[in-house]
Scaffold this active site. Structure first.
Site, short mmCIF file in Angstrom:
data_model
loop_
_atom_site.label_atom_id
_atom_site.label_comp_id
_atom_site.label_asym_id
_atom_site.label_seq_id
_atom_site.Cartn_x
_atom_site.Cartn_y
_atom_site.Cartn_z
N GLU A 18 -6.83 4.59 8.14
CA GLU A 18 -6.39 6.09 7.75
C GLU A 18 -7.71 6.48 7.05
O GLU A 18 -8.13 7.87 7.30
CB GLU A 18 -5.30 6.27 6.84
N HIS A 20 -9.37 1.10 5.14
CA HIS A 20 -7.90 1.20 5.74
C HIS A 20 -8.15 2.10 6.80
O HIS A 20 -9.18 2.90 6.87
CB HIS A 20 -6.92 1.85 4.65
N ASN A 80 0.69 -1.23 -0.21
CA ASN A 80 -0.06 -0.17 0.17
C ASN A 80 0.84 1.24 -0.25
O ASN A 80 1.48 1.67 0.98
CB ASN A 80 -0.76 -0.04 1.23
N TRP A 81 0.95 1.90 -1.21
CA TRP A 81 1.87 3.05 -1.30
C TRP A 81 1.27 4.35 -0.60
O TRP A 81 1.94 5.32 -0.53
CB TRP A 81 2.20 3.19 -2.73
N LYS A 82 0.27 4.30 -0.15
CA LYS A 82 -0.55 5.55 0.12
C LYS A 82 -0.18 6.88 -0.81
O LYS A 82 -0.21 6.57 -1.84
CB LYS A 82 0.13 5.62 1.57
N GLY A 113 2.51 2.16 10.85
CA GLY A 113 3.29 3.28 10.53
C GLY A 113 3.93 3.93 11.79
O GLY A 113 4.68 4.79 12.00
N GLY A 163 3.15 -1.27 4.21
CA GLY A 163 3.05 0.17 4.04
C GLY A 163 4.44 0.66 3.66
O GLY A 163 5.02 0.64 2.62
N GLY A 164 5.18 1.46 4.58
CA GLY A 164 6.44 1.97 4.64
C GLY A 164 7.45 1.01 3.57
O GLY A 164 8.14 1.49 3.00
N GLU A 176 -5.33 -4.95 10.70
CA GLU A 176 -4.32 -4.40 10.69
C GLU A 176 -4.40 -3.40 12.23
O GLU A 176 -5.09 -2.54 12.03
CB GLU A 176 -4.24 -3.03 9.68
N SER A 187 3.61 -2.38 10.13
CA SER A 187 5.04 -2.45 10.52
C SER A 187 5.70 -3.60 10.21
O SER A 187 6.44 -4.15 10.86
CB SER A 187 5.35 -1.98 11.90
P1 PGA Z 1 2.94 0.00 7.48
O1 PGA Z 1 1.48 0.49 7.16
O2 PGA Z 1 3.42 -1.05 7.03
O3 PGA Z 1 3.58 1.38 7.28
O4 PGA Z 1 2.63 0.17 8.84
C1 PGA Z 1 0.58 -0.71 6.87
C2 PGA Z 1 -0.74 -0.25 6.32
O5 PGA Z 1 -0.88 0.87 6.52
O6 PGA Z 1 -1.12 -0.87 5.57
#
Ligand code: PGA
Length: 249
Positions: free
Chosen positions: A96, A94, A9-11, A172, A233-234, A166, A212
């Site tokens: 966010e 998600h 997930n590149w956000k 994050g 994510g990251g 999640e 993470s």
């Molecule tokens: P993260 O994000 O790996 O940066 O913790 C995961 C996600 O939001 O899907």
């Protein structure tokens, strides 16, 4: 054997040039694996992603979509717009989207319905906040999120659903759920689906862990019997890190 997936997930990261560069590096280095590999760049770069991954095993997902077919919804993207450019995977719910953009279970239910009606595959995200875990409320919260957005579905529709557990406190933050915490929750999720539907269906659902996940902890988490991959994510923004996680499965 359940479908295993590693999804990135590149956000809101990577402009056009950066997207092209990362995708061509990923395609060149992608390892041979039985797991499905998915990337979710930002909307404006989805068409480019589909084009540059045409002859790659790597698939493309959108990070969100609207539930309506079309109409006066400024700034929104419909299922048909995604399908039209060749995107048939969509991440919904998600954390966010839930916390920063006010998406609630009732809205997510509508989005899920639209995506499934259009034959898309949904990566449905959910998970508890830190306070809820501290209060030992995490199982109830997760069961409610599933029930409210998904348990109206017919059994056959679950073939189009991938779950991504999640825990919000791990997204994050660099703080990961331990492999035991992930396994405990994934087993609970499977049991909850089994009770709402049946055991056989529950055994078939792919459940990803997200929060993470890094090259250094992925193998341990993926080794757990009810963890079928990850939503990253990251670490999905760097080719070598993401592919190290793919290899860990
Ligand atoms: P993260 O994000 O790996 O940066 O913790 C995961 C996600 O939001 O899907």
């Amino acid at each position: 054997m359940r479908t295993q997936i590693v999804a990135g997930n590149w956000k809101m990261n990577k402009n056009l040039e950066e997207t092209e560069a990362l995708l061509s590096e990923l395609s060149a280095k992608v390892p041979d694996t039985k797991a499905e590999i998915i990337v979710a760049p930002t909307f404006v770069n989805l068409a480019t992603a589909v084009r540059s991954l045409q002859s790659s095993v790597i698939q493309v997902a959108a990070q969100n979509m609207h539930f309506a077919e079309n109409g006066a919804f400024t700034g929104e993207i419909s299922a048909d717009m995604l399908l039209n450019i060749g995107v048939d995977n969509v991440i919904l719910g998600h954390s966010e989207r839930r916390s920063l953009f006010g998406e609630e279970d009732s809205l997510l239910e509508k989005k899920v319905n639209t995506a499934l009606a259009r034959k898309m595959r949904v990566i449905f995200c959910f998970g508890e906040e830190l306070e809820e875990r501290k209060n030992n409320n995490h199982f109830a919260v997760v069961a409610d999120q599933l029930k409210n957005a998904l348990f109206h579905l017919e059994a056959s529709q679950w073939r189009q659903i991938v779950l991504a557990y999640e825990p919000v406190w791990a997204i994050g933050t660099g703080e990961t759920a331990t492999p035991e915490q992930a396994q405990e929750m994934h087993a609970f999720i499977r049991k909850t689906i089994g009770e709402a539907y049946d055991h056989e269906l529950a055994e078939k659902v792919t459940i990803l862990y997200g929060g993470s996940v890094k090259p250094g902890n992925a193998a341990e988490i993926f080794a757990k019997p009810d963890v079928d991959g990850g939503l990253i994510g990251g670490a999905s923004l760097k080719c070598d890190d993401f592919l190290a996680i793919v290899k860990a499965i």
